[in-house]
Design a protein around this motif. Structure first.
Motif, PDB file in Angstrom:
ATOM      1  N   PHE B 145      32.938 -37.957 -41.104  1.00 48.03           N
ATOM      2  CA  PHE B 145      34.129 -36.930 -41.909  1.00 48.03           C
ATOM      3  C   PHE B 145      35.880 -37.155 -41.446  1.00 48.03           C
ATOM      4  O   PHE B 145      36.182 -36.825 -43.359  1.00 48.03           O
ATOM      5  CB  PHE B 145      33.410 -35.462 -42.347  1.00 48.03           C
ATOM      6  N   SER B 151      40.138 -37.216 -46.467  1.00 52.79           N
ATOM      7  CA  SER B 151      38.616 -36.911 -46.008  1.00 52.79           C
ATOM      8  C   SER B 151      38.238 -35.582 -45.201  1.00 52.79           C
ATOM      9  O   SER B 151      37.483 -35.026 -45.750  1.00 52.79           O
ATOM     10  CB  SER B 151      37.953 -37.614 -45.718  1.00 52.79           C
ATOM     11  N   VAL B 155      37.746 -31.458 -46.044  1.00 48.28           N
ATOM     12  CA  VAL B 155      36.630 -30.816 -44.874  1.00 48.28           C
ATOM     13  C   VAL B 155      37.039 -29.374 -44.540  1.00 48.28           C
ATOM     14  O   VAL B 155      36.665 -28.497 -44.036  1.00 48.28           O
ATOM     15  CB  VAL B 155      37.205 -32.106 -43.686  1.00 48.28           C
TER      16      VAL B 155
END
Lengths: 431, 291
Positions: B145, B151, B155
Motif C-alpha cells: 500500500f 497510494s 493511506v
C-alpha cells in the motif's frame, strides 16, 4: 580498666580526625567532587544506567544520566544548549560532530591526559573520522559500524545454491532464481529506508564496492564522473524492475525496521549495519534465522563498504573538565586500564569499536562466535571506508534531499546519468 | 493578561521574528532582548529572504499542492464519514451505547500508536489487511500500500481520517440531539422522507457544527506531521512530503530554523484564509435568509 581522661579523649579523637583527613587525601584522586551531567540518545538506556552506576561506585563519580529519544536527540541538545543547559558529556552522531565543534558546543580532546595513548590504540580510519576539519580530535568513540552483506543459509540451500554470492552478478542471478522458483517473493533486502542511516549510506557502500568515489578530495560530489556509481545504480534499477526487492523498504523509517524484515526468513540477502547481524543471527526469541542461520559474507566487488564512528563529546562549557574527561574516557576508551564500556557494548549488542585489541579478549571472541564469524567480520572492517564530507556544513541537508533523487533513480523515474547529475547539482546548490 | 502575553503572544511574535532571521541556536551572540532578566537573542535579521527563497523553491510548491490534496481529501472524508457515523448512531438499535463508547477509541489514541497500529494492518509482509484480502481470495499476492507515492498519500489521508472522524461524529451527535423533535414531526406531517428530512432539517441545523468541523479538520490536516513521521517520513521519494513535514525537516534536520519557521508560517496564513472562506460559504445562505 583504663580511665578516660579529658586529655586521652582529645588525643584519641584528634588522631581519628587526622586519619580521616589523611585517608580522604589518599582517596581524593579517585573521587569526583563535582556532579557531571551526561546525555545520550535512547539505545538500551538501562544498560547505560548500569554503566553509570558502575562508574559512580568504582570511581566515586556523581554522574546523572538522561536518555533523550533518538529522533530528536541532536535538535534537543541544541535547544537545551540554547537555553543555557550544560551537559558535560554527550553522545554525538558522526554527522553532527563538526557542527557542534565548529559552533563551540564541544571542545577538542587532544590536550587531555592519556589522549595520545588512546589515539595510538585506535585504527587510523576511525581516528581520522573522529577528527574535526582542523585536524583536532573532537570526540571519543561510542561505536563504529559498517555495511555488511548477510545471507539466509537455509533459503540458499533450499534453492540448491551451495555458496553465497561472491560477485554482484552472482547475487542478482541467485535472487532471480529464488524468485522464479517461488522460494522468495523478494529475495534481496537492500537498506533503502528513507532515514539518514539507510538509502545514502547504502548508496555510498555500493559505489565503494564498485571501486568508485562519491566525493573528491575537496568533498564535492562527483558521482556523475564515476562509472562505478552508474553501474551500481543500473543494478539497483534492474533489481527493482525485476521486483527482487520489497518495495515497502522505500518507506521504512529506520534501519532497525528494515533489518527486522529479515527476521522473517523470507529474504535471501540483506545489506545493513554490521551490528544488526547480532539480532538476526543471535536472538532466537526474535529472529527465525537465529542461531546462526543467517551469516555474513564479504561484500561483493572491491569489498569496500561505508564505515562511520559515533561518539562521546565533552561540552566546551563544562565546569568540571577533569571529571568530564574521566567519564568520557570510561565510556569511550579505557579508564584505569579497563575497557569496561567498550567491551560491554561488544558483548551486549555487538557494537564494534575502533580498538583492535578488544577483539583479542576471550569473552568477546566467545560472544561473537555465537552469531558471526569474527575473523570474517574483522576482515570486512579492514575494507571499511570513511568519508570526510559529513564534516561539511551542507552535508545533513544533502544527505536528506538526495534520498528522493536516489529513490526516483531506483524506480526508473529518472535515468541513471540524469539522476547522478541531479545529485551533483543538489550538492552545488547547497554550498 | 500577562499570562496570555507570556504564553501566547510572546512565542508567536518571537517565532514570527525568527522567520525573518538567520537563526543558529548554537551561536546566540549578537543583539538580544532582556525579558525579566532572561536574554533572548534576536539573531541576524534577513528581511524577506527566507520567504523569497521558499517561494522560489520547487520543493515547496510540490509540497504545497500535495498538502492541498491531502487537506482536501482529509476534510471531505472526515466530514462525510463523521456525518455518516453520527446518523447511524443517532438511530435506536441494540448496542448503541456501546458503539458510541467504542467510537471514541481511535480518537483517544496517540497518533504514534495509530501509526504503529496501521503499519501492522497494512504491512506488505505481515499486514492483517493483506492476510484478510488474501484469504478472501480478493488478491493473488500481498499488496504494497505504500509502494507508490499517491497510494501512500491516500493511506495517510485514510489513517488520519480513521483517527479524527470520531471527533466529528461526537460533535455532530451532540448537534443532532439539540434539534427539536417537533421539526422532524412537522416534516413528516408534510410528507418528507428520510433524505428530505436530512436535507431540509438536519443539515441546516448542523451548519454551525459543520463549520467548526471544517475549520478544525482543515487546521489539523495542514499541521499533521506525526503520522508522516511514523509511516513514511515523506517518502517514497518526496511523494508524501507536505508543507508541515518540509518545515519540520528544514528546522530540525537541516537546522535552518529561520526558513523552517517561514515555511510553517505560510501554513498559518493558509489556515486563516481558509477559515474566512469556510465562514463565507457556510453562513452565506443563513445571513442572506436573515436579511
Amino acid at each position: 580498666m583504663e580511665r578516660i581522661t579529658r586529655r586521652s579523649f582529645l588525643q584519641t579523637t584528634g588522631l581519628l580526625g587526622a586519619s580521616a583527613v589523611l585517608a580522604d587525601g589518599v582517596f581524593h584522586e579517585t573521587r569526583a567532587d563535582k556532579p557531571i551531567n551526561f546525555a545520550g540518545w535512547v539505545f538500551k538506556p538501562d544498560t547505560v544506567k548500569d554503566y553509570v552506576n558502575v562508574y559512580n561506585q568504582k570511581f566515586g563519580g556523581q554522574v546523572t544520566y538522561e536518555a533523550i529519544p533518538w529522533a530528536q536527540y541532536h535538535p534537543t541538545m541544541e535547544t537545551r544548549a540554547f537555553g543555557g543547559e550544560v551537559f558535560d558529556v554527550m553522545y554525538c552522531a558522526h554527522n553532527f560532530r563538526e557542527r557542534w565543534y565548529d559552533n563551540g558546543l564541544i571542545r577538542p580532546l587532544d590536550d587531555l591526559p592519556g589522549m595520545d595513548e588512546l589515539k595510538k590504540k585506535m585504527t587510523p580510519q576511525n581516528l581520522e573520522s573522529l577528527k574535526s576539519k582542523d585536524g583536532k580530535l573532537a570526540a571519543l568513540p561510542y561505536f563504529t559500524s559498517l555495511f555488511v552483506l548477510i545471507y539466509n543459509e537455509p533459503m540458499l540451500q533450499q534453492a540448491g545454491i551451495k555458496a553465497p554470492a561472491k560477485s554482484w552478478d552472482e547475487l542478482v542471478e541467485h535472487s532471480l532464481k529464488l524468485k522464479k522458483d517461488k522460494v522468495s517473493d523478494h529475495p534481496f533486502l537492500l537498506n533503502w529506508n528513507v532515514s539518514p542511516s539507510g538509502t545514502m549510506p547504502q548508496f555510498m557502500t555500493d559505489a565503494f564496492s564498485e571501486g568508485a568515489s562519491v566525493f573528491d578530495a575537496k568533498n564535492r560530489v562527483i558521482v556523475d564522473q564515476e562509472p562505478g556509481v552508474a553501474r551500481a545504480m543500473e543494478r539497483w534499477q534492474k533489481v527493482w524492475k525485476a521486483e527482487l526487492v520489497n518495495p515497502e523498504v522505500l518507506t521504512k523509517t529506520s534501519s532497525t525496521d528494515t533489518h527486522r524484515l529479515f527476521w522473517t526468513g523470507r529474504y535471501a540477502y540483506h545489506t545493513n549495519h554490521s551490528y544488526y547481524l547480532k539480532t538476526i543471527a543471535g536472538e532466537p526469541e526474535n529472529s527465525k534465522l537465529a542461531p546462526k542461520k543467517a551469516k555474513m559474507t564479504m561484500y561483493p566487488g572491491t569489498g569496500q563498504t561505508y564505515m562511520w564512528t559515533d561518539s562521546y563529546a565533552i561540552n566546551a562549557k563544562t565546569k568540571s573538565l577533569d571529571d568530564a574527561w574521566k567519564l568520557a574516557r570510561f565510556l569511550g576508551g579505557n579508564l584505569a586500564g579497563d575497557w569496561y564500556v567498550q567491551r560491554q557494548w561488544c558483548l551486549i549488542s555487538g557494537l564494534d569499536n575502533p580498538y583492535p585489541e578488544m577483539y583479542e579478549h576471550p569473552d568477546i571472541i566467545a560472544s561473537y562466535d555465537r552469531w558471526v564469524d569474527l575473523k570474517l567480520l574483522r576482515k570486512q572492517y579492514e575494507k571499511g571506508k570513511v568519508i570526510a564530507a559529513y564534516k561539511e556544513p551542507w552535508y545533513s541537508e544533502y544527505d536528506v534531499k538526495a534520498v528522493p533523487i536516489v529513490h526516483n533513480m531506483i524506480r526508473g523515474g529518472v535515468s541513471v546519468p540524469q539522476g547522478l547529475k541531479e545529485l551533483v547539482k543538489l550538492q552545488k546548490s547547497l554550498v | 493578561m500577562l499570562v496570555i502575553c507570556l504564553v501566547i503572544v510572546f512565542p508567536l511574535a518571537y517565532s514570527l521574528w525568527m522567520s525573518f532571521a538567520d537563526v543558529n541556536l548554537l551561536r546566540a551572540t549578537g543583539p538580544a532582548l532582556e525579558l525579566f532578566g532572561v536574554r533572548i537573542p534576536l539573531f541576524r535579521y534577513v528581511g524577506l529572504q527566507n520567504y523569497a527563497r521558499l517561494l522560489a523553491d520547487p520543493l515547496y510548491w510540490d509540497a504545497f499542492w500535495r498538502t492541498a490534496y491531502f487537506v482536501g481529501a482529509f476534510v471531505c472524508e472526515t466530514t462525510v464519514v463523521g456525518l455518516g457515523m453520527a446518523l447511524v448512531l443517532q438511530e435506536r438499535f441494540l448496542g448503541r451505547p456501546l458503539m458510541r463508547s467504542l467510537l471514541l477509541i481511535p480518537w483517544s489514541l496517540s497518533r504514534v500508536v495509530v501509526g504503529l497500529l496501521w503499519i501492522g494492518i497494512l504491512d506488505v509482509e505481515f499486514g492483517a489487511l493483506n492476510g484478510l484480502l488474501y484469504k478472501a481470495g480478493l488478491i493473488e499476492s500481498y499488496v504494497s500500500f505504500l509502494k507508490s507515492g499517491f497510494s501512500a498519500l491516500n493511506v495517510l489521508v485514510s489513517v488520519y481520517m480513521w483517527n479524527q472522524a470520531p471527533f466529528a461524529t461526537l460533535l455532530l451527535l451532540a448537534g443532532m440531539q439539540s434539534i427539536p423533535m417537533e421539526l422532524y414531526m412537522a416534516a413528516e406531517v408534510d410528507g418528507a422522507g428520510y433524505w428530505q428530512r436530512l436535507r431540509y432539517v438536519t443539515l441546516p441545523a448542523l451548519r454551525g457544527i459543520l463549520f467548526l468541523i471544517l475549520v478544525v479538520s482543515t487546521v489539523n490536516g495542514f499541521l499533521m506531521l506525526d503520522l508522516i513521521y511514523i509511516l513514511t517520513m515523506g517518502g517514497p521519494g518526496n511523494e508524501t512530503t507536505t508543507i508541515s513535514w518540509l518545515g519540520f525537516q528544514t528546522a530540525f534536520q537541516f537546522f535552518k530554523f529561520g526558513p523552517g519557521t517561514a515555511i510553517l508560517y505560510t501554513l498559518t496564513v493558509l489556515c486563516l484564509l481558509l477559515t474566512v472562506v469556510y465562514h463565507k460559504i457556510v453562513f452565506r445562505r443563513l445571513e442572506a435568509a436573515e436579511l
